[in-house]
Motif scaffolding. Structure first.
Motif, PDB file in Angstrom:
ATOM      1  N   SER A 106      94.987  77.177 -40.459  1.00  0.00           N
ATOM      2  CA  SER A 106      95.816  78.713 -40.855  1.00  0.00           C
ATOM      3  C   SER A 106      95.530  79.474 -39.493  1.00  0.00           C
ATOM      4  N   THR A 107      96.446  80.206 -38.776  1.00  0.00           N
ATOM      5  CA  THR A 107      96.238  81.092 -37.744  1.00  0.00           C
ATOM      6  C   THR A 107      95.538  82.374 -38.155  1.00  0.00           C
ATOM      7  N   ARG A 108      96.216  82.687 -39.296  1.00  0.00           N
ATOM      8  CA  ARG A 108      95.752  83.984 -40.201  1.00  0.00           C
ATOM      9  C   ARG A 108      94.001  83.977 -40.444  1.00  0.00           C
ATOM     10  N   ASP A 109      93.726  82.541 -41.111  1.00  0.00           N
ATOM     11  CA  ASP A 109      92.394  82.276 -41.323  1.00  0.00           C
ATOM     12  C   ASP A 109      91.517  82.381 -40.148  1.00  0.00           C
ATOM     13  N   VAL A 110      91.865  81.875 -39.197  1.00  0.00           N
ATOM     14  CA  VAL A 110      91.049  81.673 -37.968  1.00  0.00           C
ATOM     15  C   VAL A 110      90.708  83.098 -37.450  1.00  0.00           C
ATOM     16  N   PHE A 111      91.719  83.846 -37.352  1.00  0.00           N
ATOM     17  CA  PHE A 111      91.668  85.043 -36.792  1.00  0.00           C
ATOM     18  C   PHE A 111      90.769  85.906 -37.690  1.00  0.00           C
ATOM     19  N   SER A 112      91.104  85.711 -39.131  1.00  0.00           N
ATOM     20  CA  SER A 112      90.343  86.615 -39.903  1.00  0.00           C
ATOM     21  C   SER A 112      88.754  86.461 -39.999  1.00  0.00           C
ATOM     22  N   GLY A 159      98.129  91.623 -24.812  1.00  0.00           N
ATOM     23  CA  GLY A 159      98.841  92.372 -26.027  1.00  0.00           C
ATOM     24  C   GLY A 159      98.389  91.353 -27.077  1.00  0.00           C
ATOM     25  N   ARG A 160      99.237  91.200 -27.940  1.00  0.00           N
ATOM     26  CA  ARG A 160      99.456  90.173 -29.006  1.00  0.00           C
ATOM     27  C   ARG A 160      99.549  88.849 -28.483  1.00  0.00           C
ATOM     28  N   GLY A 161      99.755  88.560 -26.995  1.00  0.00           N
ATOM     29  CA  GLY A 161     100.056  87.569 -26.551  1.00  0.00           C
ATOM     30  C   GLY A 161     101.669  87.517 -25.920  1.00  0.00           C
ATOM     31  N   GLY A 166      96.344  95.117 -37.320  1.00  0.00           N
ATOM     32  CA  GLY A 166      95.777  94.026 -37.873  1.00  0.00           C
ATOM     33  C   GLY A 166      95.813  92.815 -37.038  1.00  0.00           C
ATOM     34  N   TYR A 167      96.491  92.840 -35.924  1.00  0.00           N
ATOM     35  CA  TYR A 167      96.544  91.954 -34.680  1.00  0.00           C
ATOM     36  C   TYR A 167      95.510  91.962 -33.823  1.00  0.00           C
ATOM     37  N   HIS A 168      95.159  91.000 -33.158  1.00  0.00           N
ATOM     38  CA  HIS A 168      93.947  90.959 -32.276  1.00  0.00           C
ATOM     39  C   HIS A 168      94.569  90.911 -30.846  1.00  0.00           C
ATOM     40  N   GLU A 169      93.897  91.876 -30.106  1.00  0.00           N
ATOM     41  CA  GLU A 169      94.200  92.126 -28.557  1.00  0.00           C
ATOM     42  C   GLU A 169      93.514  90.764 -27.729  1.00  0.00           C
ATOM     43  N   LEU A 170      94.499  90.251 -27.182  1.00  0.00           N
ATOM     44  CA  LEU A 170      94.320  88.869 -26.521  1.00  0.00           C
ATOM     45  C   LEU A 170      94.286  89.027 -24.793  1.00  0.00           C
ATOM     46  N   GLU A 171      93.574  87.977 -24.285  1.00  0.00           N
ATOM     47  CA  GLU A 171      93.934  87.646 -23.028  1.00  0.00           C
ATOM     48  C   GLU A 171      93.913  86.395 -22.845  1.00  0.00           C
ATOM     49  N   GLY A 193     107.185  86.308 -33.391  1.00  0.00           N
ATOM     50  CA  GLY A 193     105.975  85.720 -33.236  1.00  0.00           C
ATOM     51  C   GLY A 193     105.304  86.002 -31.882  1.00  0.00           C
ATOM     52  N   SER A 194     103.961  85.972 -32.007  1.00  0.00           N
ATOM     53  CA  SER A 194     103.174  86.375 -30.796  1.00  0.00           C
ATOM     54  C   SER A 194     103.429  85.421 -29.391  1.00  0.00           C
ATOM     55  N   ASP A 195     103.611  84.181 -29.839  1.00  0.00           N
ATOM     56  CA  ASP A 195     103.579  83.066 -28.604  1.00  0.00           C
ATOM     57  C   ASP A 195     105.143  83.010 -28.397  1.00  0.00           C
TER      58      ASP A 195
HETATM   59  O1  C5P Z   1     102.636  86.616 -34.313  1.00  0.00           O
HETATM   60  P1  C5P Z   1     102.337  85.452 -35.295  1.00  0.00           P
HETATM   61  O2  C5P Z   1     103.213  85.478 -36.660  1.00  0.00           O
HETATM   62  O3  C5P Z   1     102.313  84.155 -34.649  1.00  0.00           O
HETATM   63  O4  C5P Z   1     100.617  85.534 -35.766  1.00  0.00           O
HETATM   64  C1  C5P Z   1     100.307  84.781 -36.967  1.00  0.00           C
HETATM   65  C2  C5P Z   1      98.949  85.727 -37.602  1.00  0.00           C
HETATM   66  O5  C5P Z   1      97.854  85.227 -36.534  1.00  0.00           O
HETATM   67  C3  C5P Z   1      99.287  87.181 -37.630  1.00  0.00           C
HETATM   68  O6  C5P Z   1      99.464  87.549 -38.973  1.00  0.00           O
HETATM   69  C4  C5P Z   1      97.517  87.692 -37.546  1.00  0.00           C
HETATM   70  O7  C5P Z   1      96.777  87.377 -38.769  1.00  0.00           O
HETATM   71  C5  C5P Z   1      97.106  86.546 -36.443  1.00  0.00           C
HETATM   72  N1  C5P Z   1      97.149  86.885 -35.070  1.00  0.00           N
HETATM   73  C6  C5P Z   1      96.279  87.981 -34.716  1.00  0.00           C
HETATM   74  N2  C5P Z   1      96.154  88.416 -33.391  1.00  0.00           N
HETATM   75  C7  C5P Z   1      97.192  87.921 -32.509  1.00  0.00           C
HETATM   76  C8  C5P Z   1      98.147  86.969 -32.986  1.00  0.00           C
HETATM   77  C9  C5P Z   1      97.934  86.529 -34.142  1.00  0.00           C
HETATM   78  O8  C5P Z   1      95.503  88.446 -35.481  1.00  0.00           O
HETATM   79  N3  C5P Z   1      97.269  88.442 -31.473  1.00  0.00           N
END
Ligand code: C5P
Length: 287
Positions: free
Chosen positions: A176-182, A150-152, A24-29, A134-136
């Motif tokens: 909302s972080t979740r909203d933007v990613f979704s 990775g997730r960050g 469900g997470y996104h792979e980032l750089e 958390g990812s950060d």
């Molecule tokens: O890891 P963290 O709890 O900070 O992430 C909050 C939300 O942001 C996650 O539940 C997910 O929906 C989204 N996210 C994502 N991909 C990432 C980091 C965060 O989709 N690499």
């Protein structure tokens, strides 16, 4: 004896979404850098085993929803710590802003409690524990400037950025972080901001750096939130060399080369936005 730890804010100079993962997470750089805008956390020992958070801001929860408390409970569980702590948070980083304020507070908590409870954990161990919060958080444990994958949470330290000034502003909206990613259309994205930013940082060229700024999450937010696009346009009109939304927003930051220009931008944007800061990037600790 009390221990005080500074928790700095980060900005994303480049953010590429490489794909959506099965978890469900996104792979980032992404290239992240710390700026000199910070919360302060003060830690004092409690012998009753409780973790008690007292915040200067009533906009953040003081219970288990706060990443500070989560970090403390995780350390207690992992290392069978029977001691507790009173943690006083002096909140300066705007909340829900895309500047990792909560993650940086969690990282500062790992550092502070590592000292207070004499756990002797290394930086790498703290960063690994941070990734569970958390990812950060891992980046915030190291600070400085880094490429994050990775997730960050996979961190490659980078050298200092070319000298410059930053003016950042947070519009009065929460994102909302979740909203933007979704809402990301992952297949439409083919940017390579981070690679270009890496080249710019390696060459130490200011103009190459401002050219390389880019964030795959920006298009959605610019379209959805008029406040973000207005702020970006105003920064451009007032003479910024480059303007970008940080992380999932809504904070927007502008880069200029001189203090004089930064002051002009700061004064102009302060005319219509309450939450404006003039800052500098911090030097990596391990350079
Ligand atoms: O890891 P963290 O709890 O900070 O992430 C909050 C939300 O942001 C996650 O539940 C997910 O929906 C989204 N996210 C994502 N991909 C990432 C980091 C965060 O989709 N690499």
């Amino acid at each position: 004896m009390d221990i005080t730890v500074k928790a700095t804010a980060k900005l994303n100079l480049a953010l590429d979404i490489l794909g959506k993962r099965d978890d469900g997470y996104h792979e980032l750089e992404t290239v992240m850098a710390m700026v000199d805008l910070a919360d302060y956390l003060d830690f004092s020992l409690r012998l009753d085993g409780n973790i008690k958070l007292e915040s200067s801001s009533n906009a953040v929860p003081e219970d288990g929803r706060n990443l500070i408390v989560k970090a403390g409970l995780l350390l207690q569980r992992r290392f069978q710590v029977t001691k507790g702590a009173t943690i006083k948070l002096d909140k300066k980083i705007p909340i829900s802003a895309g500047m990792a304020g909560g993650s940086s507070d969690a990282a500062a908590t790992l550092h502070g409690l590592n000292q207070l409870w004499e756990l002797n954990l290394s930086l790498d161990e703290l960063a690994e524990i941070g990734a569970e919060i958390g990812s950060d958080v891992s980046f915030c444990v190291y600070g400085g400037v880094a490429m994050c994958n990775g997730r960050g949470e996979k961190i490659t330290p980078l050298p200092s950025l070319p000298p410059c000034w930053v003016v950042l502003a947070k519009p009065a909206i929460s994102v909302s972080t979740r909203d933007v990613f979704s809402h990301l259309e992952v297949n439409d994205i083919q940017h390579q901001h981070s690679e270009k930013m890496l080249a710019a940082i390696s060459s130490g060229d200011y103009y190459q750096m401002v050219e390389a700024l880019g964030n795959d999450l920006e298009d959605y937010s610019l379209e959805k939130y008029a406040e973000i696009s207005y702020l970006k346009k105003q920064f451009e009109a007032f003479g910024a060399d480059a303007v970008l939304m940080s992380g999932t927003g809504p904070t927007v930051f502008a880069i200029v080369k001189t203090e004089k220009k930064a002051k002009r931008l700061y004064n102009s944007v302060s005319g219509f936005c309450k939450n404006v800061h003039m800052v500098r990037f911090l030097k990596p600790q391990f350079e």
